[in-house]
Structures are given as structure tokens and as C-alpha cells.
Design a protein around this motif. Structure first.
Motif, PDB file in Angstrom:
ATOM      1  N   ASP A  10      48.959  38.861  34.946  1.00  0.00           N
ATOM      2  CA  ASP A  10      48.838  40.294  34.682  1.00  0.00           C
ATOM      3  C   ASP A  10      47.931  40.572  33.499  1.00  0.00           C
ATOM      4  OD1 ASP A  10      50.533  40.974  36.790  1.00  0.00           O
ATOM      5  OD2 ASP A  10      52.302  40.635  35.553  1.00  0.00           O
ATOM      6  N   ARG A  11      48.010  39.697  32.485  1.00  0.00           N
ATOM      7  CA  ARG A  11      47.102  39.865  31.343  1.00  0.00           C
ATOM      8  C   ARG A  11      45.666  39.727  31.800  1.00  0.00           C
ATOM      9  NH1 ARG A  11      50.313  36.226  28.061  1.00  0.00           N
ATOM     10  NH2 ARG A  11      48.617  34.741  28.248  1.00  0.00           N
ATOM     11  N   ARG A  12      45.422  38.739  32.676  1.00  0.00           N
ATOM     12  CA  ARG A  12      44.071  38.499  33.193  1.00  0.00           C
ATOM     13  C   ARG A  12      43.598  39.693  34.006  1.00  0.00           C
ATOM     14  NH1 ARG A  12      41.651  36.644  37.720  1.00  0.00           N
ATOM     15  NH2 ARG A  12      39.831  35.330  37.473  1.00  0.00           N
ATOM     16  N   ASN A  13      44.466  40.225  34.862  1.00  0.00           N
ATOM     17  CA  ASN A  13      44.098  41.383  35.680  1.00  0.00           C
ATOM     18  C   ASN A  13      43.771  42.584  34.809  1.00  0.00           C
ATOM     19  OD1 ASN A  13      44.409  39.969  38.009  1.00  0.00           O
ATOM     20  ND2 ASN A  13      46.462  40.717  38.440  1.00  0.00           N
ATOM     21  N   LYS A  14      44.560  42.775  33.751  1.00  0.00           N
ATOM     22  CA  LYS A  14      44.329  43.902  32.844  1.00  0.00           C
ATOM     23  C   LYS A  14      42.949  43.781  32.195  1.00  0.00           C
ATOM     24  CE  LYS A  14      46.079  45.682  28.494  1.00  0.00           C
ATOM     25  NZ  LYS A  14      47.022  45.426  27.412  1.00  0.00           N
ATOM     26  N   GLU A  20      35.639  45.472  34.273  1.00  0.00           N
ATOM     27  CA  GLU A  20      34.982  45.979  35.472  1.00  0.00           C
ATOM     28  C   GLU A  20      34.625  47.453  35.311  1.00  0.00           C
ATOM     29  OE1 GLU A  20      35.564  45.688  40.291  1.00  0.00           O
ATOM     30  OE2 GLU A  20      37.319  45.621  39.001  1.00  0.00           O
ATOM     31  N   VAL A  21      35.548  48.222  34.739  1.00  0.00           N
ATOM     32  CA  VAL A  21      35.288  49.645  34.496  1.00  0.00           C
ATOM     33  C   VAL A  21      34.109  49.792  33.538  1.00  0.00           C
ATOM     34  CG1 VAL A  21      36.215  51.714  33.382  1.00  0.00           C
ATOM     35  CG2 VAL A  21      37.610  50.438  35.002  1.00  0.00           C
ATOM     36  N   GLN A  22      34.108  48.956  32.487  1.00  0.00           N
ATOM     37  CA  GLN A  22      33.026  49.004  31.510  1.00  0.00           C
ATOM     38  C   GLN A  22      31.688  48.680  32.188  1.00  0.00           C
ATOM     39  OE1 GLN A  22      33.623  46.176  28.417  1.00  0.00           O
ATOM     40  NE2 GLN A  22      32.070  47.026  27.075  1.00  0.00           N
ATOM     41  N   PHE A  23      31.682  47.666  33.046  1.00  0.00           N
ATOM     42  CA  PHE A  23      30.463  47.261  33.748  1.00  0.00           C
ATOM     43  C   PHE A  23      29.972  48.385  34.660  1.00  0.00           C
ATOM     44  CE2 PHE A  23      28.649  45.473  37.670  1.00  0.00           C
ATOM     45  CZ  PHE A  23      27.513  44.908  37.144  1.00  0.00           C
ATOM     46  N   LYS A  25      30.496  51.559  34.372  1.00  0.00           N
ATOM     47  CA  LYS A  25      29.970  52.667  33.570  1.00  0.00           C
ATOM     48  C   LYS A  25      28.542  52.375  33.139  1.00  0.00           C
ATOM     49  CE  LYS A  25      34.170  54.597  31.609  1.00  0.00           C
ATOM     50  NZ  LYS A  25      35.005  54.689  30.398  1.00  0.00           N
ATOM     51  N   LEU A  26      28.286  51.114  32.782  1.00  0.00           N
ATOM     52  CA  LEU A  26      26.940  50.743  32.322  1.00  0.00           C
ATOM     53  C   LEU A  26      25.945  50.697  33.479  1.00  0.00           C
ATOM     54  CD1 LEU A  26      27.783  47.860  29.847  1.00  0.00           C
ATOM     55  CD2 LEU A  26      26.996  50.148  29.278  1.00  0.00           C
ATOM     56  N   ALA A  27      26.437  50.409  34.675  1.00  0.00           N
ATOM     57  CA  ALA A  27      25.551  50.172  35.804  1.00  0.00           C
ATOM     58  C   ALA A  27      25.209  51.434  36.594  1.00  0.00           C
ATOM     59  CB  ALA A  27      26.187  49.154  36.743  1.00  0.00           C
ATOM     60  N   THR A  28      25.708  52.589  36.169  1.00  0.00           N
ATOM     61  CA  THR A  28      25.416  53.807  36.928  1.00  0.00           C
ATOM     62  C   THR A  28      23.935  54.135  36.827  1.00  0.00           C
ATOM     63  OG1 THR A  28      25.993  55.126  35.018  1.00  0.00           O
ATOM     64  CG2 THR A  28      27.702  54.822  36.668  1.00  0.00           C
TER      65      THR A  28
END
Length: 57
Positions: A10-14, A20-23, A25-28
Motif C-alpha cells: 500500500d505504501r508503494r501504491n500510494k 503518476e499524478v505528478q507525471f 500534470k507535467l506531461a499535459t
């Protein structure tokens, strides 16, 4: 009641979901004429420049 620790999975998934969200946002893609103009010194612009020079060879 004590604080429960997350299991390793769960720590890894978090962490991965946050990255992934950060990536994403940068890739838009920024459309020309949009309110958020990409600066010339941004890392994304530098990366695109390098990729363009590599593909031109």
C-alpha cells in the motif's frame, strides 16, 4: 486507537499514484495561445530541444 502503518504494497501504491499524478500534470500538452505559456527555460522545453536535435541526426 493507534495509528496503523500501511503495508509495504500500500505504501508503494500510494507513492506510485502520487508520482503518476505528478507525471501526468507535467506531461499535459500546452496549446499555443493558451493562458499558461510554457517558459523557454522549463525542463520540458529543454527536453524537447534535446530530443529534436537527436532525431535530426
Amino acid at each position: 486507537m493507534g495509528v496503523t502503518r500501511l503495508k509495504r504494497k500500500d505504501r508503494r501504491n500510494k507513492t506510485f499514484s502520487r508520482l503518476e499524478v505528478q507525471f501526468l500534470k507535467l506531461a499535459t500538452n500546452l496549446q499555443p495561445g493558451s493562458r499558461s505559456k510554457e517558459s523557454k527555460t522549463s525542463q520540458l522545453a529543454k527536453n524537447n530541444e534535446v530530443l529534436a536535435s537527436l532525431s535530426a541526426k
